[in-house]
Every structure is written in structure tokens, then in C-alpha cells.
Design a protein around this motif. Sequence first.
Motif, PDB file in Angstrom:
ATOM      1  N   ALA A   9       0.831  -1.210   0.000  1.00 40.96           N
ATOM      2  CA  ALA A   9       0.000   0.000   0.000  1.00 40.96           C
ATOM      3  C   ALA A   9       0.862   1.255   0.000  1.00 40.96           C
ATOM      4  N   VAL A  10       1.900   1.283   0.838  1.00 41.92           N
ATOM      5  CA  VAL A  10       2.785   2.456   0.876  1.00 41.92           C
ATOM      6  C   VAL A  10       3.571   2.562  -0.416  1.00 41.92           C
ATOM      7  N   ALA A  11       3.996   1.426  -0.973  1.00 43.09           N
ATOM      8  CA  ALA A  11       4.764   1.449  -2.221  1.00 43.09           C
ATOM      9  C   ALA A  11       3.937   2.018  -3.363  1.00 43.09           C
ATOM     10  N   GLU A  12       2.631   1.809  -3.336  1.00 45.41           N
ATOM     11  CA  GLU A  12       1.778   2.333  -4.396  1.00 45.41           C
ATOM     12  C   GLU A  12       1.371   3.775  -4.129  1.00 45.41           C
ATOM     13  N   GLU A  13       1.044   4.078  -2.870  1.00 43.65           N
ATOM     14  CA  GLU A  13       0.575   5.428  -2.548  1.00 43.65           C
ATOM     15  C   GLU A  13       1.723   6.408  -2.355  1.00 43.65           C
ATOM     16  N   LEU A  14       2.892   5.884  -1.929  1.00 39.69           N
ATOM     17  CA  LEU A  14       4.047   6.716  -1.556  1.00 39.69           C
ATOM     18  C   LEU A  14       3.625   7.782  -0.550  1.00 39.69           C
ATOM     19  N   HIS A  15       2.754   7.343   0.369  1.00 34.77           N
ATOM     20  CA  HIS A  15       2.255   8.239   1.395  1.00 34.77           C
ATOM     21  C   HIS A  15       1.693   7.370   2.518  1.00 34.77           C
ATOM     22  N   PHE A  16       2.208   7.535   3.731  1.00 36.06           N
ATOM     23  CA  PHE A  16       1.799   6.682   4.837  1.00 36.06           C
ATOM     24  C   PHE A  16       0.353   6.939   5.239  1.00 36.06           C
ATOM     25  N   GLY A  17      -0.078   8.209   5.188  1.00 34.26           N
ATOM     26  CA  GLY A  17      -1.445   8.537   5.568  1.00 34.26           C
ATOM     27  C   GLY A  17      -2.459   7.921   4.621  1.00 34.26           C
TER      28      GLY A  17
END
Length: 317
Positions: A9-17
Amino acid sequence: MAQAEAFLAVAEELHFGRAAERLRVSQPRVSRLIAMLERQVGAKLFDRTSRRVALTPLGEQFRDELGAAYAQMQAALDHARRAAREAAGQLRIGFTNTTEGPALSRLVAVFEARHPGCQVTLQEAPVTEAYAALRAGKIDVLIHWLVADEPDLTAGPAIGRQDRVVAVAVSHPFAKQETVSVEDLAGQPVARPPTAFPPALWEALVPGNTPSGKPIPQSHEVRSLHEIWALVARGLIIHPTVASTAQLLHRDDIVLVPITGLPPIRLGLIWRTAHENARIRALAATARSIYPAKHPNPGSRRAARPHETAHRSPAAP
């Protein structure tokens, strides 16, 4: 699993939130999962600043490899969930030589009509080791006597009942009687169970004592049913069994005499509790619809009299 989902999820969004919102968890939890994963890997997977999140070269490699594996795992989970929900696929039903008969045939016919997407196969299980086939995964359901006092097995609904008879040599005094009381079995020698035979089932079929507490001595070691019949024919033992044995016992040196004072024994479905699935549940539901609990005596037959049971062949206990 949770670490893999957080990383992808973080790898795709590049955003932790945004990754946290997508996973419906808190952002600190996502951060903890990524930190745990990086400790396991032994290197950073993301470069983080206050303004941006980017994959490291190792993170990009890990994303590509993990993404394919994760997709395969998700597909496998989806397939397993569908199999657990749907009564489709293969259902292997086992039986022994005295539990196969009209009751089983009717059950299978009705089940197949209601569930055309399920392929039923029938196979015989060794009567002295019937549960072994279940535990080895060779069959899914066993049609057997419902005396399954085993922690890993579930005794399901009944599909029939059998009256009780005793096999004796033609020269035995019981052979001349119309019936035998269970109390008459006191002092009469019987076989000891084969090593792999379930103890509770043997006790139900070949009780160690009469209801009044008089012993029925187990005097002879046996390894197979053929050995039991050989001992019965020689007059060395008697053998309490079920009325369906009359369908199989084609010999003139053994007769079956009805036993009074022993309740009929129920025939039904047994399966491994941990392996229950939609197909097994559907088969059990079919059995309950055909043979409701209040049914007076499904599949029961009048116990054969001595003159009706000569000239028959070996059978199960």
C-alpha cells in the motif's frame, strides 16, 4: 500478511497517511509494520522525508517480487474461500462392506440431483481401519456406525439403523433359537478387537458385559474379519454384529440369530472436524432432509432367523 499489505500500500501510494486510509488502520500502525519489515530485511525499503516518501532500489526490487507472490496468494485465498462456501468440486465418500447399501445409494442420488456441480466418488474403506482413510485424507466422509468417540471426528446425521444379531456356528445351541437375549451372551467367548479397530465402536458392537454387568469374555486374538468367521464356524466364539451381515454371509456353517435387549445401531456420516467444508455440510443437510431425526427406523430390516441366514458369506462386524 499484514506487513506485506502495508508495504504494498505504501509502495503504491508513496504516502503513509493515504496507505493507512486505504487499509483502514491508523498511520502509526502502518509505520510500525514497515519498521518491523525493514528490521527483518536488514535494510531500508523507503526513503522518508517530511515532504516525500520514495522507494529505495532494494524497495523497488522487493515490491516487484512481493507483488507477484502476493497476487498469487490472494488468488489462492479467494479460491479457498469459494470452495468453503460452495458445494462444488469432488466429494469422496467411503463405506465398509456392511455400511454400503440402499441407504447410501439413495443419499448419493438425492445429493447429486441437488448439487450437480459436485462430483461424488465412492470407495470402500478397510473395515478394521475405517477411520484411517479419513485421517489420511483418502476420503472426505465415511458412512459408518455412529459411535465415533474420537476427538478429531464429527459424527453427523444418521441415514439408517440396523438391528442386532449374533453370528454362531450351526452346532451352537443359540442356532436353534428364534432370538437370543443380550443377557444370554454372558460367558460366551468373543473375539478381541483387531489392533486398529476403534475401541468405542468395538464395545458398541461387541459389548464386554451384558446390561446386568455379567462379562462377555474376549478370548481369541484376531487380525481380520475372515479370522472371526473362521473361529465362529468352528464354534470357538460367537460374534455379535448387525443385521445387514445377512446380505453378505453366504455359508452354511454360520447362522445369525436376532438379539433382544440391545438397541439398534445408527448408520450415518462421519468426517474430520477440521476438514469440514461446504460439500460435507451439503451432504449432511441432504441426509437430514431424507432421514429426519424423528424417522421411526430408516433402513432397518427385520433381523434374519437362523434358517434364513445359512448359505451366506463373510461380512463386517
